[in-house]
Scaffold this motif. Structure first.
Motif, short mmCIF file in Angstrom:
data_model
loop_
_atom_site.label_atom_id
_atom_site.label_comp_id
_atom_site.label_asym_id
_atom_site.label_seq_id
_atom_site.Cartn_x
_atom_site.Cartn_y
_atom_site.Cartn_z
N LYS A 179 0.84 -1.20 0.00
CA LYS A 179 0.00 0.00 0.00
C LYS A 179 0.87 1.25 0.00
O LYS A 179 0.59 2.22 -0.72
CB LYS A 179 -0.93 -0.01 1.22
CG LYS A 179 -2.06 -1.02 1.11
CD LYS A 179 -2.95 -0.99 2.37
CE LYS A 179 -4.09 -2.00 2.27
NZ LYS A 179 -4.95 -2.00 3.48
N LYS A 180 1.91 1.23 0.81
CA LYS A 180 2.82 2.37 0.89
C LYS A 180 3.47 2.66 -0.47
O LYS A 180 3.64 3.82 -0.87
CB LYS A 180 3.91 2.10 1.94
CG LYS A 180 4.94 3.19 2.07
CD LYS A 180 6.00 2.82 3.10
CE LYS A 180 7.10 3.87 3.16
NZ LYS A 180 8.17 3.50 4.13
N PRO A 184 -0.24 -3.22 -6.39
CA PRO A 184 -1.46 -4.01 -6.26
C PRO A 184 -1.32 -5.14 -5.25
O PRO A 184 -0.26 -5.77 -5.16
CB PRO A 184 -1.68 -4.57 -7.67
CG PRO A 184 -0.34 -4.50 -8.33
CD PRO A 184 0.35 -3.32 -7.74
N LEU A 185 -2.38 -5.41 -4.50
CA LEU A 185 -2.35 -6.45 -3.48
C LEU A 185 -2.63 -7.83 -4.04
O LEU A 185 -2.16 -8.84 -3.51
CB LEU A 185 -3.38 -6.13 -2.38
CG LEU A 185 -3.16 -4.84 -1.59
CD1 LEU A 185 -4.29 -4.65 -0.58
CD2 LEU A 185 -1.82 -4.85 -0.88
N ASN A 218 1.38 -12.00 -18.69
CA ASN A 218 0.43 -12.57 -17.73
C ASN A 218 -0.13 -11.42 -16.90
O ASN A 218 0.62 -10.76 -16.17
CB ASN A 218 1.13 -13.60 -16.84
CG ASN A 218 0.20 -14.27 -15.84
OD1 ASN A 218 -0.82 -13.70 -15.44
ND2 ASN A 218 0.57 -15.46 -15.41
N ARG A 219 -1.40 -11.17 -17.01
CA ARG A 219 -1.99 -9.99 -16.35
C ARG A 219 -1.99 -10.08 -14.84
O ARG A 219 -2.26 -9.09 -14.16
CB ARG A 219 -3.41 -9.78 -16.87
CG ARG A 219 -3.46 -9.37 -18.33
CD ARG A 219 -4.87 -9.05 -18.77
NE ARG A 219 -4.91 -8.62 -20.17
CZ ARG A 219 -6.02 -8.29 -20.81
NH1 ARG A 219 -7.19 -8.33 -20.17
NH2 ARG A 219 -5.99 -7.90 -22.08
N ASN A 220 -1.70 -11.26 -14.30
CA ASN A 220 -1.65 -11.42 -12.84
C ASN A 220 -0.26 -11.13 -12.28
O ASN A 220 -0.03 -11.29 -11.09
CB ASN A 220 -2.07 -12.84 -12.45
CG ASN A 220 -3.55 -13.08 -12.71
OD1 ASN A 220 -4.37 -12.21 -12.46
ND2 ASN A 220 -3.87 -14.25 -13.25
N ILE A 221 0.67 -10.74 -13.15
CA ILE A 221 2.05 -10.45 -12.74
C ILE A 221 2.38 -8.99 -13.04
O ILE A 221 2.08 -8.49 -14.12
CB ILE A 221 3.06 -11.37 -13.45
CG1 ILE A 221 2.84 -12.83 -13.07
CG2 ILE A 221 4.50 -10.94 -13.13
CD1 ILE A 221 3.69 -13.80 -13.86
N GLU A 222 2.97 -8.31 -12.07
CA GLU A 222 3.49 -6.96 -12.31
C GLU A 222 4.96 -6.92 -11.89
O GLU A 222 5.31 -7.31 -10.78
CB GLU A 222 2.71 -5.92 -11.52
CG GLU A 222 3.22 -4.51 -11.77
CD GLU A 222 2.27 -3.41 -11.32
OE1 GLU A 222 2.74 -2.28 -11.11
OE2 GLU A 222 1.06 -3.69 -11.19
#
Length: 372
Positions: A179-180, A184-185, A218-222
Motif C-alpha cells: 500500500k505504501k 497491487p495487493l 500474464n496480467r496477474n504479474i506486475e
C-alpha cells in the motif's frame, strides 16, 4: 579529537560506512573523518577525497582501464595518512583498491593501524592474498560466521561481528508495504534489481527488462524496478525502455521485502533477499575477458552468498551467456507457479538466516573495537 581515514568503494560499503561513522561517534565522542565514500558517508560527516561512483569497477578488463587513476588515488591517500597520522585507517570491503592502499600505507607509515571491515572473499578467489593481509592489516572484522575461523587458521587477527543488515532491518507487514509503495495487493509482484553500479546496469538491465515485459504478458504479474541509491530516475528512463514498468527509488529495499519473487544482480542484495525470505534468481554477467579470467580463478561453486553459506544450491543462479531473457523467464515462471519449489526455497532461506542471528549490534561491535 581523534581523526580517522575511512575508505569505501561501493554503494553497500557507503551505507555501512555511514552507519559505522555514527556508531563511532556514539562510542567515542567527537571524531573527524576523511576518506572516500558516497552520499551516506558524506551525510555522516565525511571530508571526501573522492566519490565512490568515480572508482567503482566490475570485472578485470574494466578494472585495467582505471589502474592509472586508482594508483594515483592510492598514493594521494597514503601520503595524507603519513602526514596526519590518524588513530586508524578503516577499509570497508572493495579489496582490489583497499588491499593495495593498505600495502602502500604500511610502507610509508608502518605504525599506522589498519582495520578492515567486511573481508575480501579470499576463500572464493585467492587464498595467497592472506599473506598480504597478515602483513598489512591489524584487525579483520568479518560479517560471515565461517570467516573468523578461516583467518585465524592463517594467523590473521579476526573477529566475527555479525551482519549489519540484520540490525537495521526489521520485518514489516507485506500488505502495508505494498500500500505504501502503491502496488497491487492481488497481483504477483516481481522485483527487478539490476545492480548498484553503472556498469552492472549496462550489462544486466536491458536483459531484465526483456524478461520483465514477457512476464507481464500474464496480467496477474506486475514487474517493478528497484533502483539502487545514486541513480537518477529521469536519466534511467532516458537510457532504457521501461514501457509501463514502475520504478521504486526511495525505498527499493521495501520492494524487495514485499514482492513475491525477484530478479537480482549478484551482490549484497541476494543475501538481503534471503534474510527477507524473498525467493529470487541471482544473475551476473561480465565482459568475455573478465568472465574467462573469473572462471580460471574462482574457487567456489556458487556466486550467491546464500548458496555459499548453505554449501548447496538453494536459490537459482545464472552467469555469463546464460543470463538472457528466456532463461530468466523460465526460472521466474517456475518460482511463481511451482508452490512446492517456492516454499522449499523459503524454508532453506530461513535456515541460512538462522546462522547469522547469534550476533547483534554490529556497528557498535565494530566501533568499540576500532576506537579502543
Amino acid at each position: 579529537m581523534k581523526r580517522y581515514v575511512i575508505i569505501a568503494g561501493e554503494t553497500s560499503g557507503d551505507q555501512y560506512g555511514g552507519q559505522l561513522m555514527n556508531s563511532m561517534r556514539n562510542v567515542a565522542g567527537h571524531i573527524e573523518f576523511w576518506g572516500v565514500g558516497g552520499d551516506d558517508m558524506v551525510r555522516a560527516g565525511l571530508n571526501q577525497f573522492e566519490d565512490i561512483h568515480k572508482i567503482e569497477v566490475i570485472g578485470f578488463s574494466e578494472a585495467i582501464k582505471k589502474v592509472p587513476y586508482m594508483n594515483s588515488l592510492v598514493r594521494k591517500i597514503a601520503k595524507f595518512v603519513y602526514e596526519i597520522k590518524p588513530h586508524s585507517v578503516i577499509l570497508i570491503d572493495f579489496p582490489g583498491f583497499n588491499l593495495s592502499l593498505a600495502k602502500k600505507i604500511k610502507l610509508l607509515s608502518p605504525s599506522t593501524r589498519i582495520d578492515f571491515f567486511i573481508s575480501p572473499q579470499l576463500w572464493a578467489w585467492n587464498e595467497n592474498r592472506v599473506v598480504a593481509i597478515k602483513k598489512n592489516v591489524d584487525n579483520m572484522l568479518v560479517i560471515f560466521p565461517f570467516e573468523e575461523k578461516f583467518y585465524k587458521q592463517h594467523g590473521v587477527t579476526a573477529k566475527y561481528v555479525g551482519h549489519p543488515f540484520l540490525d537495521y532491518w526489521k520485518p514489516s507487514n507485506k500488505k502495508m508495504l505494498r500500500k505504501k509503495l502503491n502496488l497491487p495487493l492481488r497481483k504477483k509482484i516481481v522485483g527487478v534489481f539490476p545492480g548498484s553500479r553503472t556498469q552492472e546496469l549496462k550489462k544486466h538491465f536491458p536483459i531484465y527488462l526483456r524478461a520483465a515485459k514477457k512476464l507481464m504478458k500474464n496480467r496477474n504479474i506486475e514487474c517493478v524496478v528497484g533502483l539502487a541509491p545514486g541513480f537518477n530516475e529521469i536519466e534511467i528512463k532516458k537510457l532504457y525502455d521501461l514501457s509501463d514498468l514502475k520504478i521504486i527509488t526511495e525505498s527499493p529495499i521495501e520492494l524487495l521485502e514485499c514482492c513475491d519473487a525477484a530478479i537480482v544482480t549478484s551482490g549484497t542484495i541476494s543475501l538481503q533477499a534471503t534474510f527477507m525470505n524473498t525467493p529470487c534468481v541471482v544473475a551476473y554477467k561480465l565482459s568475455k575477458l573478465s568472465g574467462y579470467i573469473s572462471k580460471l580463478l574462482i574457487k567456489v561453486k556458487y556466486i550467491s552468498m546464500t548458496n555459499i553459506v548453505a554449501n548447496k544450491k538453494i536459490i537459482p543462479e545464472i552467469i555469463q551467456n546464460d543470463v538472457n531473457a528466456d532463461n530468466l523467464l523460465l526460472i521466474m515462471n517456475r518460482l511463481l507457479d511451482d508452490k512446492e519449489y517456492y516454499n522449499a526455497i523459503k524454508h532453506e532461506m530461513k535456515l541460512v538466516t538462522n546462522k547469522f542471528t547469534n550476533k547483534s549490534n554490529v556497528m557498535n561491535n565494530v566501533a568499540t573495537i576500532i576506537t579502543k
